[in-house]
Design an enzyme around this catalytic site. Sequence first.
Site, PDB file in Angstrom:
ATOM      1  N   SER A 241      -6.030  -7.155  -3.843  1.00 54.15           N
ATOM      2  CA  SER A 241      -4.749  -6.582  -3.422  1.00 54.15           C
ATOM      3  C   SER A 241      -4.583  -5.238  -4.111  1.00 54.15           C
ATOM      4  O   SER A 241      -5.319  -4.904  -5.040  1.00 54.15           O
ATOM      5  CB  SER A 241      -3.561  -7.481  -3.804  1.00 54.15           C
ATOM      6  OG  SER A 241      -3.515  -8.658  -3.024  1.00 54.15           O
ATOM      7  N   SER A 279      -6.618  -9.223   1.364  1.00 49.89           N
ATOM      8  CA  SER A 279      -6.065  -8.210   0.465  1.00 49.89           C
ATOM      9  C   SER A 279      -4.610  -7.917   0.831  1.00 49.89           C
ATOM     10  O   SER A 279      -4.290  -7.652   1.984  1.00 49.89           O
ATOM     11  CB  SER A 279      -6.884  -6.918   0.554  1.00 49.89           C
ATOM     12  OG  SER A 279      -6.485  -5.988  -0.433  1.00 49.89           O
ATOM     13  N   ASP A 281      -1.954  -5.287   0.558  1.00 49.34           N
ATOM     14  CA  ASP A 281      -1.861  -3.851   0.254  1.00 49.34           C
ATOM     15  C   ASP A 281      -0.454  -3.365   0.577  1.00 49.34           C
ATOM     16  O   ASP A 281      -0.075  -3.252   1.742  1.00 49.34           O
ATOM     17  CB  ASP A 281      -2.901  -3.075   1.073  1.00 49.34           C
ATOM     18  CG  ASP A 281      -4.304  -3.622   0.846  1.00 49.34           C
ATOM     19  OD1 ASP A 281      -4.724  -3.694  -0.315  1.00 49.34           O
ATOM     20  OD2 ASP A 281      -4.961  -3.997   1.834  1.00 49.34           O
TER      21      ASP A 281
END
Length: 355
Positions: A241, A279, A281
């Site tokens: 992340s 992830s 983001d």
Amino acid sequence: MEPTTRPRPGRRARARDLGIVIGEFAPGPLDAITDVPGVRVGHATVRRPPGVHSGVTAVVPGTVGPHAPLPAGVFTGNGYGKLIGTTQLTELGTLETPVLLTSTLSAFRVADALVGWMLERPGCGEVRSLNPVVGECNDGYLSDIRARPVREEHVRAALDQASGGPVAEGCVGAGTGTGALGFKAGIGTSSRTTDLGGRPYTAGVLVQANFGGTLRVLGRPVTPRSLGLTGAPGPAAETGSCMIVVATDAPLDARRLGRVARRAVFALARTGAAYSHGSGDYALAFATRPDSGPLVADSELSPLFEAVMDAVEEAVLNSLLAATTTTGRAGHTLPALPADRLLDALAGRDPGRPG
């Protein structure tokens, strides 16, 4: 010209110390988010080797509170994460607490501790609703994430000790157990100054870097293997992340700040981010002085967009350069990005060999 400045022995260099300059805008005096007036940063690091490498980082705007909310915008590049407080922030476009960053499974305890701390602030004696904002990255590769080691005392320490001035980077606070792009990473920061509508303003960013992909420095790919580093592979590319916090003293409203936040996430592509399935983001942008003048026109925002993207790229690189090799849970190790070998690679020399 290739960057050639060598780091001093015993000191982890930042990108600019090495002559790696990203973009044309000048940084603030500290090249940190604290160059934005009133913004403070605090860390509490929780480390019990070998199994625990975690912590919490607080970004504290000077006047934020439920009775003095700041305009803010948020952008989700990939939503595999737990950014607590997102829906109300998006709905109202206001930030009413500091922004805290931590480990995934500790995020909920951190949010509760933040609420307790806020209710004790002056002017909050009658508060009956509060929207804590807490972001997270998964540090479970190096740290025993299930232990949920970040507790109320750590949150309060990060908030109470938050200060202006230089910001500690690398393996500190929420970045203690994180890694990115094949290397040990952590907290990184940078800033830029720019003119908008003929007036000077500052934008500062802070990142908690923990994402997959192939590192790119000045557009060139850099991997542990290309630098001659050996060892077991790091966490799978599908995990990770990145949390990005952007602060500015430019007069912007929530909609414009949402546009700024988008560019902050876009900038991760410059660093080699994979934006993988697993992830999370996120970028959150807030303005510290929304009443300092007329709102900056949308048509005049392009320099700020570019400045923020440059600052994010540099902050990610600073997070890598400041970090140190860490061995954690189950013997997992993430190597530091060696500045001398990086410079050799950028200059076209064999990393680690005299040139």
